[in-house]
Motif scaffolding. Structure first.
Motif, PDB file in Angstrom:
ATOM      1  N   SER A  79       0.820  -1.208   0.000  1.00 43.94           N
ATOM      2  CA  SER A  79       0.000   0.000   0.000  1.00 43.94           C
ATOM      3  C   SER A  79       0.857   1.262   0.000  1.00 43.94           C
ATOM      4  O   SER A  79       0.356   2.350  -0.327  1.00 43.94           O
ATOM      5  N   ALA A  80       2.154   1.119   0.333  1.00 42.53           N
ATOM      6  CA  ALA A  80       3.075   2.262   0.317  1.00 42.53           C
ATOM      7  C   ALA A  80       3.767   2.435  -1.031  1.00 42.53           C
ATOM      8  O   ALA A  80       4.448   3.443  -1.250  1.00 42.53           O
ATOM      9  N   ARG A  86      -3.481  -3.678  -6.259  1.00 39.89           N
ATOM     10  CA  ARG A  86      -4.814  -3.066  -6.175  1.00 39.89           C
ATOM     11  C   ARG A  86      -5.844  -4.059  -5.648  1.00 39.89           C
ATOM     12  O   ARG A  86      -6.920  -3.644  -5.192  1.00 39.89           O
ATOM     13  N   ALA A  87      -5.537  -5.346  -5.743  1.00 41.75           N
ATOM     14  CA  ALA A  87      -6.485  -6.372  -5.318  1.00 41.75           C
ATOM     15  C   ALA A  87      -5.722  -7.558  -4.754  1.00 41.75           C
ATOM     16  O   ALA A  87      -4.570  -7.796  -5.114  1.00 41.75           O
ATOM     17  N   ALA A 107      -6.467  -1.280   4.150  1.00 41.83           N
ATOM     18  CA  ALA A 107      -5.286  -0.823   3.417  1.00 41.83           C
ATOM     19  C   ALA A 107      -5.638  -0.286   2.032  1.00 41.83           C
ATOM     20  O   ALA A 107      -4.744   0.084   1.265  1.00 41.83           O
ATOM     21  N   GLY A 108      -6.936  -0.254   1.710  1.00 42.70           N
ATOM     22  CA  GLY A 108      -7.369   0.276   0.417  1.00 42.70           C
ATOM     23  C   GLY A 108      -7.240  -0.704  -0.720  1.00 42.70           C
ATOM     24  O   GLY A 108      -7.114  -0.299  -1.885  1.00 42.70           O
ATOM     25  N   ILE A 109      -7.305  -2.001  -0.424  1.00 42.27           N
ATOM     26  CA  ILE A 109      -7.090  -3.056  -1.416  1.00 42.27           C
ATOM     27  C   ILE A 109      -8.405  -3.809  -1.645  1.00 42.27           C
ATOM     28  O   ILE A 109      -9.067  -4.227  -0.681  1.00 42.27           O
ATOM     29  N   HIS A 110      -8.776  -3.998  -2.902  1.00 42.61           N
ATOM     30  CA  HIS A 110      -9.956  -4.786  -3.242  1.00 42.61           C
ATOM     31  C   HIS A 110      -9.749  -6.242  -2.828  1.00 42.61           C
ATOM     32  O   HIS A 110      -8.626  -6.769  -2.872  1.00 42.61           O
ATOM     33  N   GLU A 132     -17.990  -0.658   1.065  1.00 41.68           N
ATOM     34  CA  GLU A 132     -18.797   0.425   0.487  1.00 41.68           C
ATOM     35  C   GLU A 132     -18.246   1.781   0.904  1.00 41.68           C
ATOM     36  O   GLU A 132     -18.178   2.712   0.089  1.00 41.68           O
ATOM     37  N   ALA A 133     -17.824   1.910   2.159  1.00 39.41           N
ATOM     38  CA  ALA A 133     -17.295   3.185   2.648  1.00 39.41           C
ATOM     39  C   ALA A 133     -15.978   3.548   1.972  1.00 39.41           C
ATOM     40  O   ALA A 133     -15.688   4.731   1.753  1.00 39.41           O
ATOM     41  N   ARG A 134     -15.176   2.531   1.622  1.00 33.52           N
ATOM     42  CA  ARG A 134     -13.872   2.780   1.000  1.00 33.52           C
ATOM     43  C   ARG A 134     -13.929   2.782  -0.526  1.00 33.52           C
ATOM     44  O   ARG A 134     -12.903   2.985  -1.179  1.00 33.52           O
ATOM     45  N   GLY A 135     -15.091   2.533  -1.099  1.00 31.31           N
ATOM     46  CA  GLY A 135     -15.198   2.475  -2.555  1.00 31.31           C
ATOM     47  C   GLY A 135     -14.494   1.272  -3.149  1.00 31.31           C
ATOM     48  O   GLY A 135     -13.939   1.345  -4.254  1.00 31.31           O
TER      49      GLY A 135
END
Length: 390
Positions: A79-80, A86-87, A107-110, A132-135
């Motif tokens: 993530s850095a 991405r997934a 961590a923002g990962i699908h 849902e909150a993180r898109g």
């Protein structure tokens, strides 16, 4: 028809947790995700043994520096990076799914996760809300649902060709665990241990596959109440079941049955879906996935074949080769993975409305699978009684 032309703008940088050396399901994930070039495997935490996992990643052609000792290290490091994943696909025992999925989403990962998504409905709903909150998306690998003839069955139901739906007859009953194979097979051992498998064995491991397919074919049917009786014919598996019968009453009057078993001696796979209407019935058997049996009352039974021009146009979209050539499990999984790629791209662009009609097993499917198992276990543990569906 799929012919190799790209339908996304970019390739998804992708990692795996689990699925290391000797993992059959890990190979299925990789074969499916890489088949159409929508995913690029660049990182992994493949094994509890860090050295073994790093060696395996190197055998796959990965940079050893991106073969991590555990998922936490992978998510932090990736993530850095500007070129980080991405997934991630999660192919680990059931008891780890919630924790790993939550860490990935934070961590923002699908997330693309093996089923069951979690042990409890509350946990699954928490992950759904977080995504849902993180898109972000959550994909659940109900891999058999990518077979093209499932879509044809759904179109026949939607067109009214079956009439009013009366019966949903489901089964996933194989015979490969009719003896205590887990004593010599580590891959089977954790599946019958409640510490790792959760509150069920075959209900969560097998039954949710045909259940999800029935939801794809008959999306308007909602369970009102159910009754489940489960058995441990190999006694050492108790309290987890290796056989179960579930009866389901749907809102509107339809009735369903689902037989799930790992002790159906002599059966190879035994996953069948039969939908019975007032005018006609359809039946699909995953050992012959390229055919759909369509039976109209008073007419000869018809065998509909994958890839033929008489099918609904949406049933032909996922064909990878012309009619007559058999397609199978890897193609079915690949059909899910390209949908996951489309969903990831739409969410990353902030345009989820672009995929509002895209069918894939997402967070809702994961939640409902867990919810169904919870209701079955509750019914069985009360002595096999009818319970309102919660």
């Amino acid at each position: 028809m799929i012919n190799g032309e790209r339908i996304t703008k970019s390739t998804v940088r992708w990692g795996m947790v689990g699925g290391g050396k000797g993992s059959q399901i890990g190979y299925v994930h990789r074969s499916a995700a890489l088949r159409d070039r929508y995913f690029d495997l660049v990182a992994g935490a493949f094994d509890l043994n860090a050295e073994r996992g790093r060696d395996f990643g190197a055998e796959l052609g990965l940079d050893p520096a991106r073969c991590y000792a555990d998922y936490r290290a992978m998510f932090t490091s990736e993530s850095a990076r500007e070129d980080g994943i991405r997934a991630v696909s999660i192919a680990t025992p059931n008891n780890t799914h919630y924790e790993i999925s939550r860490a990935a989403l934070e961590a923002g990962i699908h997330v693309i996760c093996e089923k069951p998504l979690t042990f409890t409905t509350a946990e699954a709903e928490e992950l759904q809300a977080l995504a849902e909150a993180r898109g972000l998306i959550i994909g659940v690998t109900y891999g058999y649902s990518g077979h093209q003839m499932i879509e044809e069955a759904a179109r026949l139901v939607a067109s009214g060709a079956l009439g009013e739906i009366r019966l949903v007859n489901l089964q996933f009953a194989h015979g490969f665990h009719n003896e205590p194979v887990e004593l010599a097979n580590p891959a089977a051992k954790w599946r019958v241990d409640p510490r790792f498998a959760g509150p069920s064995y075959v209900l969560g491991d097998l039954a949710t596959h045909p259940l999800y397919i029935s939801e794809v074919i008959c999306p308007d049917l909602k369970i009102r109440r159910l009754l489940c009786a489960r058995q441990s014919f190999v006694a050492s598996r108790a309290p987890l079941e290796d056989n179960a019968i579930t009866l389901m009453e749907y809102e509107g009057g339809a009735f369903g049955t689902l037989w799930t078993s790992a002790v159906n001696a002599g059966s190879m796979h035994g996953q069948k879906i039969r939908i019975v209407g007032s005018k006609a019935s359809v039946e699909w058997w995953d050992e012959h996935p390229n055919q759909l049996r369509f039976e109209v009352q008073g007419e000869p039974a018809r065998i509909l074949d994958r890839g033929m021009g008489y099918l609904h146009p949406s049933s032909l979209i996922d064909d990878r080769i012309g009619a007559g050539h058999p397609e199978g499990l890897f193609e079915s999984w690949a059909n899910l993975y390209y949908r996951f790629a489309l969903a990831i791209e739409a969410h990353d662009a902030g345009k989820p409305e672009q995929i509002k009609d895209l069918r894939y097993p997402g967070a809702k499917a994961g939640v409902e699978g867990v919810r169904w198992v919870e209701n079955c276990v509750r019914s069985a543990d009360l002595g096999g009684v009818w319970v309102d569906y919660q």
